[in-house]
Scaffold this motif. Structure first.
Motif, PDB file in Angstrom:
ATOM      1  N   LEU A  99      31.223  19.774  57.922  1.00  0.00           N
ATOM      2  CA  LEU A  99      30.599  20.522  59.018  1.00  0.00           C
ATOM      3  C   LEU A  99      31.602  20.850  60.122  1.00  0.00           C
ATOM      4  CD1 LEU A  99      27.133  18.723  59.308  1.00  0.00           C
ATOM      5  CD2 LEU A  99      27.590  21.035  58.461  1.00  0.00           C
ATOM      6  N   ILE A 100      32.466  19.903  60.423  1.00  0.00           N
ATOM      7  CA  ILE A 100      33.487  20.139  61.452  1.00  0.00           C
ATOM      8  C   ILE A 100      34.440  21.244  61.000  1.00  0.00           C
ATOM      9  CG2 ILE A 100      35.495  19.118  62.596  1.00  0.00           C
ATOM     10  CD1 ILE A 100      33.867  16.473  62.675  1.00  0.00           C
ATOM     11  N   VAL A 101      34.876  21.199  59.753  1.00  0.00           N
ATOM     12  CA  VAL A 101      35.792  22.225  59.237  1.00  0.00           C
ATOM     13  C   VAL A 101      35.112  23.590  59.251  1.00  0.00           C
ATOM     14  CG1 VAL A 101      36.992  23.034  57.162  1.00  0.00           C
ATOM     15  CG2 VAL A 101      37.183  20.649  57.868  1.00  0.00           C
ATOM     16  N   LEU A 102      33.876  23.666  58.785  1.00  0.00           N
ATOM     17  CA  LEU A 102      33.154  24.942  58.783  1.00  0.00           C
ATOM     18  C   LEU A 102      32.932  25.458  60.199  1.00  0.00           C
ATOM     19  CD1 LEU A 102      30.504  24.353  55.977  1.00  0.00           C
ATOM     20  CD2 LEU A 102      32.492  25.871  55.907  1.00  0.00           C
ATOM     21  N   GLY A 103      32.612  24.582  61.114  1.00  0.00           N
ATOM     22  CA  GLY A 103      32.410  24.981  62.508  1.00  0.00           C
ATOM     23  C   GLY A 103      33.683  25.503  63.145  1.00  0.00           C
ATOM     24  N   SER A 104      34.800  24.863  62.874  1.00  0.00           N
ATOM     25  CA  SER A 104      36.060  25.322  63.464  1.00  0.00           C
ATOM     26  C   SER A 104      36.518  26.634  62.849  1.00  0.00           C
ATOM     27  CB  SER A 104      37.145  24.262  63.323  1.00  0.00           C
ATOM     28  OG  SER A 104      37.455  24.053  61.963  1.00  0.00           O
ATOM     29  N   CYS A 105      36.263  26.847  61.574  1.00  0.00           N
ATOM     30  CA  CYS A 105      36.622  28.123  60.944  1.00  0.00           C
ATOM     31  C   CYS A 105      35.786  29.258  61.517  1.00  0.00           C
ATOM     32  CB  CYS A 105      36.415  28.058  59.436  1.00  0.00           C
ATOM     33  SG  CYS A 105      37.587  26.963  58.609  1.00  0.00           S
ATOM     34  N   ASN A 106      34.523  29.011  61.742  1.00  0.00           N
ATOM     35  CA  ASN A 106      33.629  30.046  62.258  1.00  0.00           C
ATOM     36  C   ASN A 106      33.964  30.404  63.698  1.00  0.00           C
ATOM     37  OD1 ASN A 106      31.554  31.874  61.934  1.00  0.00           O
ATOM     38  ND2 ASN A 106      30.018  30.460  62.721  1.00  0.00           N
ATOM     39  N   SER A 107      34.470  29.463  64.493  1.00  0.00           N
ATOM     40  CA  SER A 107      34.789  29.739  65.887  1.00  0.00           C
ATOM     41  C   SER A 107      35.979  30.688  66.009  1.00  0.00           C
ATOM     42  CB  SER A 107      35.056  28.447  66.651  1.00  0.00           C
ATOM     43  OG  SER A 107      36.257  27.862  66.198  1.00  0.00           O
ATOM     44  N   GLN A 108      36.816  30.776  65.003  1.00  0.00           N
ATOM     45  CA  GLN A 108      37.965  31.676  65.030  1.00  0.00           C
ATOM     46  C   GLN A 108      37.610  33.079  64.539  1.00  0.00           C
ATOM     47  OE1 GLN A 108      40.956  30.852  66.387  1.00  0.00           O
ATOM     48  NE2 GLN A 108      39.867  29.006  66.958  1.00  0.00           N
ATOM     49  N   LYS A 109      36.388  33.267  64.061  1.00  0.00           N
ATOM     50  CA  LYS A 109      35.976  34.551  63.508  1.00  0.00           C
ATOM     51  C   LYS A 109      36.101  35.674  64.541  1.00  0.00           C
ATOM     52  CE  LYS A 109      32.264  36.837  61.058  1.00  0.00           C
ATOM     53  NZ  LYS A 109      30.902  36.766  60.593  1.00  0.00           N
ATOM     54  N   VAL A 110      35.808  35.391  65.798  1.00  0.00           N
ATOM     55  CA  VAL A 110      35.874  36.415  66.842  1.00  0.00           C
ATOM     56  C   VAL A 110      37.278  37.001  66.948  1.00  0.00           C
ATOM     57  CG1 VAL A 110      36.371  34.884  68.779  1.00  0.00           C
ATOM     58  CG2 VAL A 110      35.152  36.993  69.186  1.00  0.00           C
ATOM     59  N   TYR A 111      38.301  36.218  66.602  1.00  0.00           N
ATOM     60  CA  TYR A 111      39.674  36.683  66.729  1.00  0.00           C
ATOM     61  C   TYR A 111      40.170  37.448  65.511  1.00  0.00           C
ATOM     62  CZ  TYR A 111      39.729  33.774  70.822  1.00  0.00           C
ATOM     63  OH  TYR A 111      39.427  33.224  72.040  1.00  0.00           O
ATOM     64  N   SER A 112      39.430  37.476  64.430  1.00  0.00           N
ATOM     65  CA  SER A 112      39.884  38.184  63.232  1.00  0.00           C
ATOM     66  C   SER A 112      38.963  39.326  62.825  1.00  0.00           C
ATOM     67  CB  SER A 112      40.026  37.196  62.076  1.00  0.00           C
ATOM     68  OG  SER A 112      38.772  36.615  61.786  1.00  0.00           O
ATOM     69  N   ASP A 113      37.735  39.324  63.285  1.00  0.00           N
ATOM     70  CA  ASP A 113      36.762  40.327  62.875  1.00  0.00           C
ATOM     71  C   ASP A 113      36.549  41.322  64.015  1.00  0.00           C
ATOM     72  OD1 ASP A 113      34.865  41.636  61.369  1.00  0.00           O
ATOM     73  OD2 ASP A 113      33.234  40.317  62.009  1.00  0.00           O
ATOM     74  N   PHE A 114      37.364  42.375  64.062  1.00  0.00           N
ATOM     75  CA  PHE A 114      37.251  43.356  65.132  1.00  0.00           C
ATOM     76  C   PHE A 114      37.584  44.746  64.600  1.00  0.00           C
ATOM     77  CE2 PHE A 114      41.546  41.675  65.221  1.00  0.00           C
ATOM     78  CZ  PHE A 114      42.323  42.828  65.225  1.00  0.00           C
ATOM     79  N   ASP A 115      37.141  45.777  65.317  1.00  0.00           N
ATOM     80  CA  ASP A 115      37.468  47.164  64.989  1.00  0.00           C
ATOM     81  C   ASP A 115      38.685  47.620  65.793  1.00  0.00           C
ATOM     82  OD1 ASP A 115      35.193  47.241  63.376  1.00  0.00           O
ATOM     83  OD2 ASP A 115      33.944  48.048  64.982  1.00  0.00           O
ATOM     84  N   ILE A 116      38.725  47.224  67.063  1.00  0.00           N
ATOM     85  CA  ILE A 116      39.805  47.603  67.966  1.00  0.00           C
ATOM     86  C   ILE A 116      40.210  46.372  68.766  1.00  0.00           C
ATOM     87  CG2 ILE A 116      40.460  49.048  69.933  1.00  0.00           C
ATOM     88  CD1 ILE A 116      38.275  51.017  69.096  1.00  0.00           C
ATOM     89  N   SER A 117      41.508  46.180  68.925  1.00  0.00           N
ATOM     90  CA  SER A 117      41.966  45.083  69.788  1.00  0.00           C
ATOM     91  C   SER A 117      43.066  45.583  70.709  1.00  0.00           C
ATOM     92  CB  SER A 117      42.468  43.894  68.975  1.00  0.00           C
ATOM     93  OG  SER A 117      43.754  44.143  68.454  1.00  0.00           O
ATOM     94  N   TYR A 118      43.088  45.004  71.887  1.00  0.00           N
ATOM     95  CA  TYR A 118      44.112  45.268  72.885  1.00  0.00           C
ATOM     96  C   TYR A 118      44.561  43.908  73.379  1.00  0.00           C
ATOM     97  CZ  TYR A 118      45.923  46.351  77.562  1.00  0.00           C
ATOM     98  OH  TYR A 118      46.688  46.435  78.696  1.00  0.00           O
ATOM     99  N   SER A 119      45.852  43.649  73.340  1.00  0.00           N
ATOM    100  CA  SER A 119      46.317  42.350  73.821  1.00  0.00           C
ATOM    101  C   SER A 119      47.632  42.495  74.568  1.00  0.00           C
ATOM    102  CB  SER A 119      46.474  41.366  72.659  1.00  0.00           C
ATOM    103  OG  SER A 119      47.470  41.808  71.767  1.00  0.00           O
ATOM    104  N   ARG A 120      47.795  41.644  75.551  1.00  0.00           N
ATOM    105  CA  ARG A 120      49.023  41.545  76.336  1.00  0.00           C
ATOM    106  C   ARG A 120      49.413  40.077  76.346  1.00  0.00           C
ATOM    107  NH1 ARG A 120      47.869  42.329  81.685  1.00  0.00           N
ATOM    108  NH2 ARG A 120      50.055  42.514  82.142  1.00  0.00           N
ATOM    109  N   SER A 121      50.702  39.810  76.136  1.00  0.00           N
ATOM    110  CA  SER A 121      51.135  38.413  76.180  1.00  0.00           C
ATOM    111  C   SER A 121      52.617  38.330  76.486  1.00  0.00           C
ATOM    112  CB  SER A 121      50.837  37.712  74.855  1.00  0.00           C
ATOM    113  OG  SER A 121      51.545  38.338  73.811  1.00  0.00           O
ATOM    114  N   GLY A 122      52.997  37.182  77.024  1.00  0.00           N
ATOM    115  CA  GLY A 122      54.403  36.903  77.280  1.00  0.00           C
ATOM    116  C   GLY A 122      54.751  36.939  78.748  1.00  0.00           C
ATOM    117  N   GLY A 123      56.030  37.067  79.008  1.00  0.00           N
ATOM    118  CA  GLY A 123      56.528  37.121  80.375  1.00  0.00           C
ATOM    119  C   GLY A 123      57.154  35.811  80.792  1.00  0.00           C
TER     120      GLY A 123
END
Length: 145
Positions: free
Chosen positions: A11-35
């Motif tokens: 259950l813990i493994v399945l729950g942690s995998c599902n929580s990352q779904k928002v970061y891989s299932d998208f149509d468009i992404s915009y990100s800024r990082s670094g500095g």
């Protein structure tokens, strides 16, 4: 006891995998990082649903919101008008700056571009127009504390 432990682990493994779904299932992404003082900003859009997160400068935000159809149309129009797919990335080494990435997974503007190395001079205005459209979407829809 081993069976209960095994079920809890699954259950813990399945729950942690599902929580990352928002970061891989998208149509468009915009990100800024670094500095030098790292900033991490992400906007992920799937249909009319958006997930925004920001971390940096001593602040941390997370917000989900609905993207109005007119805003989605504006993004698509900006991507098309500025030839998103034709923008050419430079391959110079640039260190310690905030890089921006745009990924489009469906539609006529499907592709991925980043200014991590820079954008070729002929396309910098196009890139700025595209990134400004995303920043406007964020500024109009995200309520920062």
């Amino acid at each position: 006891m081993k069976r209960i432990t095994g079920i809890l682990f699954a259950l813990i493994v399945l729950g942690s995998c599902n929580s990352q779904k928002v970061y891989s299932d998208f149509d468009i992404s915009y990100s800024r990082s670094g500095g030098l003082s790292p900033v991490y900003e992400n906007l992920l859009i799937k249909g009319y649903d958006a997930h925004y997160s920001f971390e940096g400068q001593g602040k941390k935000y997370r917000q989900d919101f609905k993207v109005p159809q007119e805003d989605l149309n504006k993004i698509e129009h900006t991507l098309s008008r500025n030839n998103f797919r034709r923008i050419q990335e430079d391959h110079k080494k640039i260190y310690d700056h905030i890089s921006t990435s745009v990924n489009v997974k469906k539609g006529p503007n499907e592709g991925s571009k980043t200014d991590a190395s820079s954008i070729m001079p002929n396309y910098r205005t196009n890139w700025t127009n595209i990134t400004n459209a995303f920043q406007e979407l964020i500024n109009n829809n995200v309520k920062k504390q």
